[in-house]
Write a protein that holds these residues in place. Structure first.
Motif, PDB file in Angstrom:
ATOM      1  N   THR A 110       0.836  -1.196   0.000  1.00 37.20           N
ATOM      2  CA  THR A 110       0.000   0.000   0.000  1.00 37.20           C
ATOM      3  C   THR A 110       0.874   1.250   0.000  1.00 37.20           C
ATOM      4  N   TYR A 111       0.428   2.306  -0.662  1.00 41.94           N
ATOM      5  CA  TYR A 111       1.140   3.586  -0.648  1.00 41.94           C
ATOM      6  C   TYR A 111       0.443   4.529   0.335  1.00 41.94           C
ATOM      7  N   LEU A 112       1.165   4.972   1.350  1.00 37.82           N
ATOM      8  CA  LEU A 112       0.628   5.917   2.311  1.00 37.82           C
ATOM      9  C   LEU A 112       0.927   7.343   1.882  1.00 37.82           C
ATOM     10  N   VAL A 113       0.016   8.261   2.170  1.00 36.02           N
ATOM     11  CA  VAL A 113       0.216   9.683   1.923  1.00 36.02           C
ATOM     12  C   VAL A 113       0.387  10.347   3.278  1.00 36.02           C
ATOM     13  N   LEU A 114       1.580  10.881   3.535  1.00 37.92           N
ATOM     14  CA  LEU A 114       1.934  11.392   4.859  1.00 37.92           C
ATOM     15  C   LEU A 114       2.379  12.839   4.784  1.00 37.92           C
ATOM     16  N   ARG A 115       2.070  13.577   5.827  1.00 42.69           N
ATOM     17  CA  ARG A 115       2.559  14.943   5.951  1.00 42.69           C
ATOM     18  C   ARG A 115       3.889  14.924   6.686  1.00 42.69           C
ATOM     19  N   GLU A 116       4.857  15.636   6.179  1.00 41.20           N
ATOM     20  CA  GLU A 116       6.168  15.665   6.797  1.00 41.20           C
ATOM     21  C   GLU A 116       6.162  16.581   8.018  1.00 41.20           C
ATOM     22  N   GLY A 117       6.693  16.072   9.120  1.00 45.48           N
ATOM     23  CA  GLY A 117       6.845  16.873  10.323  1.00 45.48           C
ATOM     24  C   GLY A 117       5.630  16.878  11.216  1.00 45.48           C
ATOM     25  N   GLU A 118       4.431  16.630  10.679  1.00 47.12           N
ATOM     26  CA  GLU A 118       3.213  16.586  11.462  1.00 47.12           C
ATOM     27  C   GLU A 118       2.307  15.500  10.904  1.00 47.12           C
ATOM     28  N   THR A 119       1.267  15.187  11.644  1.00 47.98           N
ATOM     29  CA  THR A 119       0.354  14.145  11.194  1.00 47.98           C
ATOM     30  C   THR A 119      -0.624  14.640  10.143  1.00 47.98           C
ATOM     31  N   GLY A 120      -0.808  15.944   9.996  1.00 44.96           N
ATOM     32  CA  GLY A 120      -1.788  16.477   9.063  1.00 44.96           C
ATOM     33  C   GLY A 120      -3.140  16.703   9.692  1.00 44.96           C
ATOM     34  N   ARG A 121      -3.356  16.158  10.889  1.00 46.24           N
ATOM     35  CA  ARG A 121      -4.653  16.330  11.539  1.00 46.24           C
ATOM     36  C   ARG A 121      -4.885  17.780  11.963  1.00 46.24           C
TER      37      ARG A 121
END
Length: 508
Positions: free
Chosen positions: A325-336
């Motif tokens: 699976t490919y995850l989409v992640l925010r760098e440095g923070e969770t994005g929440r």
């Protein structure tokens, strides 16, 4: 060629192979360096499994990664310097390990160090020599060479270009898109390529080429084949090239997979679970990254490169996450945080009142967690009938609207001795606006990913972009390589943040 003609050709090729009218060959090739590394790796793995040589874990993992490259890369080092880099890394690790293991392991480690030094020589591996000879003899025009990974395919293509050889090159992931060729050379044993190589062949004649040290030479079959009547047995011819030493018996306690495996740090035994902790699993990702993923989280953003532009970003349940699976992640923070701020903007004048009621029931829950402890709270909520009681610590997060199930939220409020009517409506409105904000962010991410090079993503397992206007400082899309088999407590602000991890590089 029409689609109907192509299907007819595929059925004909599959029938010819099943009936023995086409050739299916297994060619084992003497490779002294890889054979010795495999023997040493097996002895080190046996020592590691006994629990007497824990410092060897990293050496064993790195050696497995090197052995994988020796098995799947038929080209000289200059077309894939990662093999040389892995050998150099293993040499350094084995040298350091000599000071922390029993004397009985010094001899195999010294031999391993000498073998890694020999790998730096820029010569054609034995499998590559035979491959080059075979293609030259039959002609490259109607050949396809299939590699176990996109990187191995790229190195092989560079090598063929240097040799002015026009044979077609593909990775195993491209198998279903291949046209039918006269001959297909698979670099590696059958177990690396699965049942589709012979059940849905893309060549009239198939040859597997691999080092003689490989022990598992079975042809994978489709699961349905065991239930089908009259399934013909494939006719296999085997060949040996070069002087091949006898294979030693394998210790029964050692199960050796050819693919690299991760090294997981032992879970802490004395780590006290604090109120701000969540239970998480380590996820190893492409690009040499890893994250801690909260197992009580409900959803995580993923990217599906096979989907059309505008439909690639999806939400998947954390519990359904699998390798590949490919995850989409925010760098440095969770994005929440960015998502929550967007949600509050959509709430407008209602935002202040909703934040107040949300803070009230979350504070009440946090007080219970602090006074009774996580375990007692979860047990009490289960007795009260909450299905998702184990997720209670996560519900105190500011960015979480409420429990997923209506029944759970109602029971939680009653257990906290709060009047439900004061909180149900506000939480429902917050959740609706959060869904709208999620849709907005998804659309913006889709726009940012519209021009993303998905071929680069599939090749390297990782892609970083800097989208403008999404509230995300930087986006990383990365392939899941491995999921830890156990959970550990980590601080809630440490989850879903990508970090460099050497263990992930060994799996690529």
């Amino acid at each position: 060629m029409s689609q109907l003609q192509r299907l007819t050709e595929l059925y004909t090729v599959a029938e010819d192979l099943a009936e023995g009218r086409s050739s299916l060959e297994l060619v084992s090739i003497a490779d002294q360096t890889a054979w010795h590394i495999d023997q040493i790796l097996r002895s080190l793995t046996a020592a590691l499994s006994d629990g007497s040589a824990t410092p060897l874990a990293a050496v064993v993992a790195c050696a497995r990664s090197l052995r994988w490259r020796l098995l799947t890369e038929p080209f000289p080092i200059r077309h894939g310097i990662a093999r040389s880099a892995r050998a150099h890394e293993l040499e350094q690790m084995a040298t350091r390990c000599m000071t922390s293991v029993d004397d009985v392991l010094h001899a195999p480690l010294r031999e391993l160090i000498l073998l890694t030094q020999a790998i730096h020589t820029d010569t054609v591996p034995p499998t590559g020599e035979l491959l080059l000879q075979s293609i030259t003899e039959i002609g490259a025009a109607d050949c396809v060479v299939i590699l176990a990974s996109p990187r191995a395919a790229e190195g092989t293509q560079d090598w063929f270009d240097e040799e002015s050889l026009r044979a077609h090159v593909a990775s195993d992931s491209q198998h279903s898109q291949l046209a039918v060729h006269d001959t297909a050379y698979y670099i590696g044993p059958p177990s690396l390529f699965g049942a589709s190589a012979t059940a849905s062949p893309r060549a009239r004649n198939i040859t597997y080429m691999f080092g003689s040290w490989v022990r598992d030479r079975r042809i994978p079959r489709l699961r349905l084949a065991a239930y089908a009547e009259g399934t013909p047995a494939l006719r296999i011819r085997t060949f040996q090239v070069g002087d091949q030493p006898a294979l030693r018996s394998q210790p029964p306690s050692v199960v050796m997979d050819l693919r690299p495996e991760p090294v997981w740090s032992p879970p802490p035994t004395n780590r006290v679970v604090r109120p701000d902790d969540v239970m998480a699993r380590q996820i190893l990702l492409g690009g040499g990254l890893s994250i801690m993923l909260d197992t009580n989280g409900e959803l995580i953003r993923t990217l599906n490169p096979a989907r059309p532009v505008g439909e690639r970003v999806e939400l998947r349940r954390v519990a359904d996450l699998v390798t590949g699976t490919y995850l989409v992640l925010r760098e440095g923070e969770t994005g929440r945080g960015a998502l929550y701020e967007r949600t509050m903007q959509l709430l407008g004048d209602n935002g202040a009142a909703i934040e107040t009621t949300q803070s009230e029931w979350k504070s009440a829950l946090q007080q219970r967690l602090s006074s009774l402890g996580r375990t007692d709270v979860v047990d009490a909520l289960r007795r009260a009938g909450l299905k998702a009681a184990s997720q209670a610590p996560a519900w105190t997060e500011r960015t979480v609207a409420r429990p997923q199930r209506d029944e759970d939220f109602l029971l939680l409020l009653r257990w906290l001795e709060l009047e439900p009517d004061r909180y149900l409506g506000n939480a429902a409105l917050l959740r609706r606006r959060r869904s709208q904000a999620m849709a907005d962010v998804r659309e913006e991410l889709e726009q940012a990913l519209a021009d993303a090079d998905t071929q680069h993503l599939e090749h390297d397992g990782c892609l970083r972009i800097d989208p403008a206007g999404t509230g995300f400082a930087g986006i990383t899309a990365a392939r899941v390589l491995a999921i830890a088999p156990y959970e550990v407590p980590v601080h809630k602000h440490a989850v879903r943040i990508p970090r460099d991890d050497r263990s992930a590089r060994w799996l690529e």
